[in-house]
Write an enzyme that holds these catalytic residues in place. Structure first.
Site, short mmCIF file in Angstrom:
data_model
loop_
_atom_site.label_atom_id
_atom_site.label_comp_id
_atom_site.label_asym_id
_atom_site.label_seq_id
_atom_site.Cartn_x
_atom_site.Cartn_y
_atom_site.Cartn_z
N ASP A 89 0.90 -0.99 0.20
CA ASP A 89 -0.03 0.04 -0.13
C ASP A 89 0.79 1.31 -0.02
O ASP A 89 0.41 2.15 -0.36
CB ASP A 89 -0.87 0.05 1.14
CG ASP A 89 -2.04 -0.99 0.94
OD1 ASP A 89 -2.24 -1.35 -0.09
OD2 ASP A 89 -2.73 -1.31 1.99
N ASN A 163 -3.97 8.74 2.11
CA ASN A 163 -4.75 8.11 3.52
C ASN A 163 -4.83 9.22 4.68
O ASN A 163 -5.97 9.22 5.01
CB ASN A 163 -3.47 6.98 4.11
CG ASN A 163 -3.66 5.80 3.43
OD1 ASN A 163 -4.81 5.29 2.94
ND2 ASN A 163 -2.88 4.87 4.05
N ARG A 191 -3.94 18.40 24.39
CA ARG A 191 -2.70 18.15 24.65
C ARG A 191 -2.29 16.38 24.41
O ARG A 191 -2.87 15.74 24.98
CB ARG A 191 -2.14 18.19 26.21
CG ARG A 191 -2.30 19.76 26.39
CD ARG A 191 -1.92 20.03 27.93
NE ARG A 191 -0.52 19.97 28.23
CZ ARG A 191 -0.08 18.92 28.86
NH1 ARG A 191 -0.68 17.98 29.46
NH2 ARG A 191 1.47 18.86 29.15
N ASP A 193 0.17 13.41 21.61
CA ASP A 193 1.32 13.29 20.81
C ASP A 193 0.97 13.70 19.30
O ASP A 193 1.95 13.80 18.36
CB ASP A 193 1.79 11.72 20.88
CG ASP A 193 2.31 11.33 22.16
OD1 ASP A 193 2.33 12.25 23.02
OD2 ASP A 193 2.96 10.28 22.35
N SER A 207 -4.70 5.51 11.31
CA SER A 207 -5.98 5.86 12.16
C SER A 207 -6.68 4.76 12.80
O SER A 207 -6.86 4.55 14.13
CB SER A 207 -7.00 6.36 11.14
OG SER A 207 -8.40 6.61 11.87
#
Length: 309
Positions: A89, A163, A191, A193, A207
């Site tokens: 992919d 994507n 807040r 990452d 995701s």
């Protein structure tokens, strides 16, 4: 255009006029990969024997011999009416971001791991591909994302993604602060990452690993998935595909950040920058063998249970 994905099922055509549908076929693959090179060599020979004009992407053409016609991806987009991508992919995504602007039909031969976008088997592609070339295929149009970095009111960097577009720290993982707006309406400060903004196509990729839901390809929607948010109440949210997502990076972030498009292209982000993510006007024209079933793909790739009765 307001259409995320649709499927058409053209009637089959005879071998005598087969080349009227696809005349020039491009071959794209993962460079310096033995299995990919073997498949590309077989494809080049098989297609040439069928009378098609075959163009090979420059990065892999040298490994197929000196007598092949080679071009870069942009040139292939201008000359080819079908592109066959051999790899996983990731290879499909890299090719798709370029070829989408040319409305080239794209199909994949799986030489990767999961291969959600690559339908054809590498060892016996001939039968399925022959049917595709004779008109027995289904067409899907997948929309892309456009990501822009704005600094002091000016665009400093932009790119597209099939994507997802991801705001994240640079080289060292740590928590960052930013605000999220949907169509200029404040949603929340965060807040975390980072933040993943994904298309339905990307909902089975990064995701999904971050806890996002799977969106079927025909949905006109985007999904926002926070990465390790510092709150128990924060969850992924699905919004209309026509929405404009704005991420405002807090000036208090001490380190430089990035926006990654499909994990391939990286846009530099400074504290105080604004990132705009919206649906692109470009669409990937993805074709599948006739009878393609999205839920069969999910069962196969994700190991879901089969029918009980």
């Amino acid at each position: 255009m307001g259409i995320n994905s649709y499927v058409s099922r053209p009637k089959g055509i005879t071998n005598s006029n087969m080349t009227k549908m696809f005349q020039t076929i491009g071959l794209i693959g993962k460079p310096h990969h033995q299995g990919t090179n073997l498949t590309l060599t077989r494809l080049h020979h098989w297609l040439s024997m069928q009378g098609f004009k075959v163009i090979v992407e420059g990065r892999v053409s040298a490994e197929l011999g000196a007598d092949v016609c080679s071009m870069d991806l942009l040139e292939m987009g201008e000359h080819c009416d079908l592109a066959i991508v051999v790899g996983g992919d990731g290879n499909m995504l890299g090719a798709a971001r370029v070829l989408a602007r040319f409305n080239v039909a794209v199909i994949g031969v799986n030489r990767g791991n999961l291969g959600f976008l690559t339908d054809l088997p590498p060892d016996n592609f001939e039968e399925a591909l022959s049917k595709v070339l004779s008109g027995e295929f289904e067409t899907e149009h997948r929309f892309l994302l456009e990501a822009e970095v704005h600094r002091h009111g000016k665009i400093t960097a932009s790119n597209t993604a099939v994507n997802e577009a991801v705001l994240h720290p640079g080289k060292i993982a740590h928590m960052i602060q930013f605000e999220v707006y949907i169509d200029e309406q404040f949603m929340y400060s965060q807040r975390a990452d980072g933040m993943i903004v994904s298309t339905p196509t990307g909902s089975t990729a990064y995701s999904l690993s971050a806890g996002g839901s799977i969106l079927t390809p025909n949905l006109q929607a985007l999904i926002l998935v926070p990465m390790f948010p510092h709150t128990l109440s924060c969850r992924p949210i699905v919004v209309d595909a026509c929405s404009t997502i704005k991420l405002v990076v807090s000036p208090e972030n001490g380190e430089n950040l990035e926006v990654s498009c499909d994990g391939h292209v990286h846009l530099a982000v400074l504290p105080g920058d604004e990132i705009f993510i919206r649906r692109s006007n470009e669409r990937l024209r993805l074709i599948h063998p006739k009878g393609h079933n999205y839920f069969h793909v999910l069962r196969n790739k994700l190991g879901w249970g089969s029918k009980l009765f």
